[in-house]
Design an enzyme around this catalytic site. Structure first.
Site, short mmCIF file in Angstrom:
data_model
loop_
_atom_site.label_atom_id
_atom_site.label_comp_id
_atom_site.label_asym_id
_atom_site.label_seq_id
_atom_site.Cartn_x
_atom_site.Cartn_y
_atom_site.Cartn_z
N ASP A 326 45.71 -33.91 -0.36
CA ASP A 326 46.32 -32.70 0.09
C ASP A 326 46.27 -32.75 1.62
O ASP A 326 45.37 -33.36 2.17
CB ASP A 326 45.53 -31.50 -0.45
CG ASP A 326 46.12 -30.20 0.00
OD1 ASP A 326 47.36 -30.08 -0.03
OD2 ASP A 326 45.35 -29.30 0.39
N ASP A 520 41.10 -29.20 -1.40
CA ASP A 520 39.98 -28.30 -1.12
C ASP A 520 39.80 -27.26 -2.21
O ASP A 520 38.95 -26.39 -2.11
CB ASP A 520 40.13 -27.64 0.25
CG ASP A 520 41.44 -26.89 0.38
OD1 ASP A 520 42.12 -26.72 -0.66
OD2 ASP A 520 41.79 -26.48 1.49
N ASP A 524 45.03 -25.86 -4.79
CA ASP A 524 45.45 -27.05 -5.53
C ASP A 524 44.59 -27.32 -6.77
O ASP A 524 44.49 -28.44 -7.24
CB ASP A 524 45.50 -28.28 -4.62
CG ASP A 524 44.37 -28.31 -3.63
OD1 ASP A 524 43.32 -27.72 -3.96
OD2 ASP A 524 44.51 -28.89 -2.56
#
Lengths: 631, 123
Positions: A326, A520, A524
């Site tokens: 990410d 994190d 997500d």
């Protein structure tokens, strides 16, 4: 009686017996040998017989069954042999007990070293805390601290629970939780974590998490769960160990029957083959192959802020091909900062910050931060207005001022030509540009960027060097994303992805091989769950702990690399252990049974005993080496 | 003739081993008793787990009390993998493991080396 005492007593009693193996005569000869070996059987071997008998009553068998039967057979036969004045094997029975006890003792010593990670974590906990009650600092037991309490932390003191600083500042050594050795500066508003160590300053903080909700308590729980979990690879072992001991007994009987009945060997020789089979087959190494490696691997992780949640995770880490990162908060800091100011810094920043003070835009935080850092005074603003996706305007000292993007300044026909080349250059560097000024005069521009963390590039290169395909996924536009990807060495960029679609993108990548997702955990979680392996960098937020298969306490990509390596190494170690244990246990049986005696390859019971003790020990040592292996 | 008799004896021993260790046996199960807002069940560890099967109610905190009477290293630990617990059992003392089962089903528990098995049935 402890294993150590039993070992010592047995060893002293056995030494004279071993001497007879080298042709020495003992004073008192045979009666002495009977007394000595009986002593070993009773003191050293007694508990094996008791345990074997108890299991037998329960229609169960264990390794004590094999030890008792193996040594018991040699001993009872020797008693019988002395009556008829035949060759006897007292020294073998006693020597076997010594070897087995030696193996168990060494295993006990090394195993306790592998399994104390959890205890060490629990010991970190402070026992007391200083709570401000009715304006007085009062010492209370840790259990009496409640959420909302204001706690006082003096220099050099341990912080009792998790909370947020309300007054004062200090540097805090968080190495016990994060593995990061450099103390972290903390000031009002910053989070502190229970069990970490305060430096030279003194401060007050409000307790936000106590008891089982603290980060430390959650880490302990996680590690405990991981160490109790089972790697799927172990299922095969479970199947085997269910039937292992009775099967070995049957093989031993068949061995005896073949040698004695069909091959015409002497009763004693046939019996020794059977005893060797029973002794070499003790499934101890098989039983500890997986748990010791799992405990050592997860324990090492916990000490450096890498929490591996279960044995299954280790297995999924095995053949990961692609690592998906990410962007925001994972590769980058997640906090945009002002990187460049073109024009009169004082003027540009004071106008921009004054207007942005009323805005809630993420970029506003960056501009206000920069103004604060440069001690710039803000002006009062009248008639504030925000145009979504474009900019803001307001009146400062009777002059209407604007802060906004290029498109908006263009539409308003402001003259930004003199900054065009700077704007182009900064945009090419992946920065977001805002212009500051009014219709008559554009003062300058501010470039803002969410910068990669200092360690991101190094970590991503490590992944690349290990042959992983590195992918970055982000909601940013392609241009900005490409620039960041280039800075940190990402191979493939998937840009313009809405948070909700990240999981779907991960699924598509999975069609080409196993995927690990590093995020994190905030927006997500679905992607973390979709990936074959989810690595959550959370600084220990609840969401991250829930979402990932591996949780990183520190917000550092280098740990993600270490976590993956540790998982792979631990899984490799489990496989290696199982392989050796199987070899020892199964390949040893035919040799012990005398199948290769034609070519001179045999195992007498004493050698079988030594091999068995060594096999357990080698498995434990192999697991312990996980603590030292380079990641 | 003598060797034939030995052979027959050995075959009989093998048959006995198979019957003794692998024969189908009904294992008795014991249900936990309700004590206020929790349930309690005791398991004695002595050459195996007794009772082997304990029955728990769903969603009620359960104290499973293990009492280890067997000094053998085989029973040093008990593992309930589905409840995330691996515990060292002290010899001769009661050791309580508290779990709250939320999903009905059968869960295996074992000794530390996966040699002895028992079951927790959640209804």
């Amino acid at each position: 009686m402890s294993i150590r005492t039993r070992l010592l007593v047995s060893l002293i009693l056995t030494l004279p017996l071993i001497a007879t193996m080298f042709g020495l005569k003992l004073p008192g000869d045979m009666p002495t040998m009977i007394v000595l070996s009986s002593g070993v059987m009773l003191i050293g071997g007694g508990p094996f017989f008791v345990s074997a008998a108890k299991s037998f009553k329960n229609h169960a068998s264990n390794m004590d069954t094999l030890i008792a039967l193996g040594t018991g057979t040699a001993y009872v036969y020797s008693l019988y042999a002395t009556i008829f004045n035949m060759h006897f094997y007292f020294e073998i029975a006693a020597f076997l007990i010594v070897l087995i006890l030696l193996g168990q003792w060494l295993e006990e010593v090394t195993k306790s070293r592998a399994s104390n990670a959890v205890e060490k974590l629990i010991e970190l906990q402070a026992k007391e805390a200083t709570v401000m009650r009715d304006g007085l600092a009062t010492r209370v037991a840790l259990e009496d601290v409640v959420v909302g309490d204001i706690l006082l932390v003096k220099p050099g003191e341990k912080i009792a629970v998790d909370g947020e600083i309300t007054e004062g500042n200090s540097s805090v050594d968080e190495s016990m939780i994060t593995g990061e050795s450099i103390p972290v500066e903390k000031q009002v508003g910053d989070r502190v974590v229970g069990a970490t160590l305060n430096g030279q300053g003194s401060f007050l903080f409000r307790a936000t998490h106590v008891g089982s909700h603290t980060l430390l308590a959650q880490i302990v729980e996680l590690v405990q769960k991981a160490q109790a979990s089972r790697a799927p690879i172990q299922r095969l072992v479970d199947q085997v160990s269910n039937i292992f001991v009775p099967a070995v007994l049957i093989i031993a009987i068949i061995t005896f029957a073949i040698w004695y009945v069909f091959l015409g060997a002497s009763f004693a020789a046939a019996l020794l083959f059977a005893v060797s089979v029973i002794i070499i087959a003790c499934p101890c190494a098989l039983g500890i192959a997986t748990p010791t490696a799992l405990i050592a691997g997860t324990g090492r992780g916990a000490r450096i802020g890498i929490l591996i949640k279960s044995g299954e995770v280790l297995e999924s880490a095995r053949d990961i091909k692609t690592i998906v990162f990410d962007k925001t908060g994972t590769i980058t800091e997640g906090k945009p900062v002002v990187t460049d100011i073109i024009g009169d810094v004082q003027q540009v920043l004071s106008i921009a910050a004054s207007l942005e003070a009323a805005s809630e835009h993420p970029l506003a935080q960056a501009i206000l931060g920069a103004a604060k850092q440069k001690n710039i005074r803000l002006h009062p603003v009248a008639g504030f207005m925000a145009s979504t996706g474009q900019g803001i305007k307001g009146t400062i000292a009777h002059q209407q001022e604007f802060v906004g993007n290029q498109a908006w300044f263009g539409v308003n026909e402001f003259d930004i030509k003199k900054f065009a080349s700077d704007a182009k250059r900064l945009e090419d560097e992946g920065k977001t540009i805002v212009f500051v000024g009014n219709a008559a005069n554009v003062y300058g521009l501010i470039a803002i960027q969410d910068r990669p963390k200092s360690t991101s590039a190094e970590a991503i290169v490590s992944f690349y060097r290990q042959g992983f395909h590195t992918v970055m996924i982000t909601g940013d536009n392609v241009g900005t994303a490409q620039v960041i990807a280039h800075q940190v060495g990402i191979e493939t960029v998937i840009a313009g992805v809405l948070p909700a679609d990240k999981a779907e993108r991960v699924r598509l990548l999975q069609e080409q091989g196993k995927v690990a997702f590093i995020g994190d955990g905030i927006n997500d979680a679905p992607a973390l769950a979709q990936a074959d392996l989810g690595i959550a960098m959370g600084g220990g937020t609840d969401v991250a702990i829930e979402a990932g298969g591996i949780v990183l306490v520190k917000n550092d990509l280098k740990d993600a690399f270490l976590a993956l390596r540790l998982s792979q190494k631990t899984f490799g170690r489990i496989k290696l252990n199982l392989f050796w244990a199987f070899i020892y246990n199964t390949a040893g049986i035919p040799i012990a049974a005398g199948i290769f005696s034609g070519v001179g390859l045999t195992l007498n019971p004493a050698l079988a005993g030594a091999a068995m003790a060594f096999s357990s020990l080698s498995v434990v040592i192999s697991s312990l080496l996980l603590n030292r292996v380079k990641l | 003739m003598y060797k034939l008799m030995v052979l027959i004896a050995l075959v009989l021993i093998i048959i006995f081993i198979i019957w003794w260790f692998f024969g189908k046996r009904t294992t008795k199960s014991v249900a936990a008793t309700r004590q206020g807002n929790k349930q309690v069940v005791e398991i004695v560890v002595d050459g195996g787990f007794s009772p082997k099967v304990v029955v728990l109610e769903r969603d009620v905190p359960a104290d499973i009390i293990f009492t280890r009477r067997d000094a053998s290293a085989c029973f040093e630990e008990v593992v309930l993998p589905d409840f995330g617990t691996r515990a060292h059992l002290p010899i001769g003392k009661a050791y309580t493991i508290t779990v709250t089962p939320h999903v009905a089903g059968e869960y295996q528990y074992t000794c530390g080396m996966n040699m002895f098995f028992g079951k927790v049935v959640v209804k």
